[in-house]
Design a protein around this motif. Sequence first.
Motif, short mmCIF file in Angstrom:
data_model
loop_
_atom_site.label_atom_id
_atom_site.label_comp_id
_atom_site.label_asym_id
_atom_site.label_seq_id
_atom_site.Cartn_x
_atom_site.Cartn_y
_atom_site.Cartn_z
N MET A 270 0.91 -1.11 -0.19
CA MET A 270 0.12 -0.03 0.05
C MET A 270 0.91 1.37 0.08
N SER A 271 0.53 2.24 -0.82
CA SER A 271 1.43 3.44 -0.88
C SER A 271 0.79 4.29 0.24
N ILE A 272 1.72 4.96 0.76
CA ILE A 272 1.39 6.26 1.57
C ILE A 272 1.55 7.53 0.96
N ARG A 273 0.62 8.42 1.19
CA ARG A 273 0.51 9.81 0.45
C ARG A 273 1.36 10.58 1.25
N VAL A 274 2.26 11.28 0.82
CA VAL A 274 2.99 12.36 1.58
C VAL A 274 3.18 13.59 0.58
N PHE A 275 2.65 14.75 1.46
CA PHE A 275 2.58 16.10 0.76
C PHE A 275 3.62 16.86 1.05
N VAL A 276 4.32 17.48 0.08
CA VAL A 276 5.29 18.51 0.30
C VAL A 276 5.05 19.75 -0.76
N PRO A 277 5.03 20.88 -0.13
CA PRO A 277 4.54 22.11 -0.76
C PRO A 277 5.45 22.36 -1.75
N ARG A 278 4.94 23.29 -3.04
CA ARG A 278 5.76 23.56 -4.15
C ARG A 278 5.62 24.94 -4.31
N ASP A 279 5.00 25.80 -3.39
CA ASP A 279 5.03 26.99 -3.58
C ASP A 279 6.29 28.06 -3.23
N THR A 280 6.64 29.30 -3.80
CA THR A 280 7.66 29.78 -3.80
C THR A 280 8.53 29.64 -2.53
N THR A 281 7.91 29.98 -1.24
CA THR A 281 8.38 29.88 -0.01
C THR A 281 9.04 28.77 0.33
N ALA A 282 8.37 27.65 0.06
CA ALA A 282 8.66 25.99 0.49
C ALA A 282 10.03 25.97 -0.57
N LEU A 283 9.72 26.19 -1.58
CA LEU A 283 11.05 25.97 -2.65
C LEU A 283 12.17 26.73 -2.14
N SER A 284 12.16 27.97 -2.05
CA SER A 284 13.26 28.49 -1.43
C SER A 284 13.98 28.06 -0.22
N LEU A 285 12.99 27.41 0.49
CA LEU A 285 13.62 26.83 1.99
C LEU A 285 14.19 25.24 1.81
N GLY A 286 13.95 24.62 0.56
CA GLY A 286 14.39 23.66 0.13
C GLY A 286 13.42 22.34 0.03
N ALA A 287 12.23 22.72 -0.19
CA ALA A 287 11.37 21.51 -0.52
C ALA A 287 11.54 20.64 -1.72
N ASP A 288 12.41 21.20 -2.64
CA ASP A 288 12.53 20.16 -3.51
C ASP A 288 13.69 19.09 -3.39
N MET A 289 14.64 19.69 -2.42
CA MET A 289 15.57 18.71 -1.94
C MET A 289 14.81 17.69 -0.99
#
Length: 71
Positions: free
Chosen positions: A1-20
């Motif tokens: 079973m797959s677990i859903r994990v949410f990571v934001p993609r807005d500019t603030t989150a991206l600038s703080l390392g959300a992609d990493m």
Amino acid sequence: MSIRVFVPRDTTALSLGADMVASRLIREATARGQSITLVRNGSRGLAWLEPLVEVETPIGRFAYGPVTPGM
């Protein structure tokens, strides 16, 4: 079973390392043989908690933040 994990993609989150953080989550899940569905969502407006990672469970979402790739 797959677990859903949410990571934001807005500019603030991206600038703080959300992609990493998202990349690290995928690498760790793969290395551990776990199945996750990564959902890139918007912010909840809590810039001081970004990147805010949410994990969906049967009783609701649990949030963790701020998260770094090394955590």
